[in-house]
Design an enzyme around this catalytic site. Sequence first.
Site, mmCIF file in Angstrom:
data_model
loop_
_atom_site.group_PDB
_atom_site.id
_atom_site.type_symbol
_atom_site.label_atom_id
_atom_site.label_comp_id
_atom_site.label_asym_id
_atom_site.label_seq_id
_atom_site.Cartn_x
_atom_site.Cartn_y
_atom_site.Cartn_z
ATOM 1 N N LYS A 17 0.841 -1.213 0.000
ATOM 2 C CA LYS A 17 0.000 0.000 0.000
ATOM 3 C C LYS A 17 0.870 1.256 0.000
ATOM 4 O O LYS A 17 1.902 1.295 0.687
ATOM 5 C CB LYS A 17 -0.893 -0.010 1.253
ATOM 6 C CG LYS A 17 -1.654 1.286 1.538
ATOM 7 C CD LYS A 17 -2.762 1.565 0.551
ATOM 8 C CE LYS A 17 -3.411 2.936 0.790
ATOM 9 N NZ LYS A 17 -4.359 3.294 -0.290
ATOM 10 N N CYS A 45 -2.551 10.143 -6.433
ATOM 11 C CA CYS A 45 -3.711 9.848 -5.578
ATOM 12 C C CYS A 45 -4.741 10.972 -5.722
ATOM 13 O O CYS A 45 -4.427 12.135 -5.458
ATOM 14 C CB CYS A 45 -3.317 9.693 -4.119
ATOM 15 S SG CYS A 45 -4.783 9.317 -3.113
HETATM 16 N N1 OXC Z 1 -5.625 5.912 -5.688
HETATM 17 C C1 OXC Z 1 -4.610 6.122 -4.851
HETATM 18 O O1 OXC Z 1 -3.527 6.447 -5.287
HETATM 19 N N2 OXC Z 1 -4.823 5.972 -3.535
HETATM 20 C C2 OXC Z 1 -6.047 5.461 -3.034
HETATM 21 N N3 OXC Z 1 -7.091 5.491 -3.961
HETATM 22 C C3 OXC Z 1 -6.861 5.640 -5.293
HETATM 23 O O2 OXC Z 1 -7.768 5.548 -6.099
HETATM 24 C C4 OXC Z 1 -6.388 6.148 -1.743
HETATM 25 O O3 OXC Z 1 -5.772 5.786 -0.733
HETATM 26 O O4 OXC Z 1 -7.247 7.043 -1.721
#
Ligand code: OXC
Length: 307
Positions: free
Chosen positions: A44, A126
């Site tokens: 993540k 993001c």
């Molecule tokens: N893309 C991201 O880079 N992060 C996550 N969601 C997304 O669609 C997030 O954590 O919001």
Amino acid sequence: MNLQTTFYGQPLANCLMNASGVHCMTNTELAELAASQAGAVISKTATLTARAGNPEPRYVDTSLGSINSMGLPNLGLDYYLDYWATRTEPLQFLSVAGMNYTENITALKKIEASDFTGITEFNLSCPNLPGKPQIAYDFELTKKLLTEVFQFFTKPLGVKLPPYFDLAHFDQMAEILNQFPLVYVNSINSVGNGLVIDPKTDAVVIKPKAGFGGIGGEYVKPTALANVRAFYTRLKPEIKIIGTGGVLTGQDVFEHLLCGASLVQVGTQLHQEGPEVFARLTAELAAVMEQKGYQSLADFQGKLKTL
Ligand code: OXC
């Protein structure tokens, strides 16, 4: 049928991975992915310190995909560096993002100084951080940031990009990316700031940002394929492409590879189906290849035909 591939000089059983964000927040989830049929795993997106993320509900599956506004919930960069230090996978992918310019630099300096020997995926896209625009929609800023990063960062680095929708933007971004020794470009992050409405309640379905969130799944496949193809045909050959977006079936994996992806990541469908999705997708990809008479990925990778 041979699904094996190599990436950054490492042999992988197949070209499939999770997309960062899905099933990769905790040690348990990451170990479950490692035990699945995925060819590689990414953690993540880590920020310098742990984050709770946005208020819930913040992820909803819809008929044609998903909407999310997670807001980068994660256990902090140290947690993921510690996780990878315990692992023996030959190719490890660590996703990272800063909450501002300085934090981006600090986080990458920390990775540079660590024992981590894998590939860092720098998340420039993001869409779910209230008040913070997606870095890779600001071309000048992206160039400035990468210029500063490559003054000190010597480890392998890829970037995660948002979708672009204009050929001029593909040209401009590719021209910038070609100036740097990137290992790869990952296209696409979710299509930012979509809106899903529940017809029963006349309300949005997620709480953050008044319901605006990143769209993934079936909705985004044509956009993802276009971004993979556009960068494959514009970037220098040393920069590989990871294709992400709209992968539900082996045929979708095949199409990403045909457009030029070297690896293919799965987000929404992994969220819906769990890590078993990788066994299904590898079997389906093998069936597509068999039906078309291909023996290996190299037989068709990048070889999209035009009319
Ligand atoms: N893309 C991201 O880079 N992060 C996550 N969601 C997304 O669609 C997030 O954590 O919001």
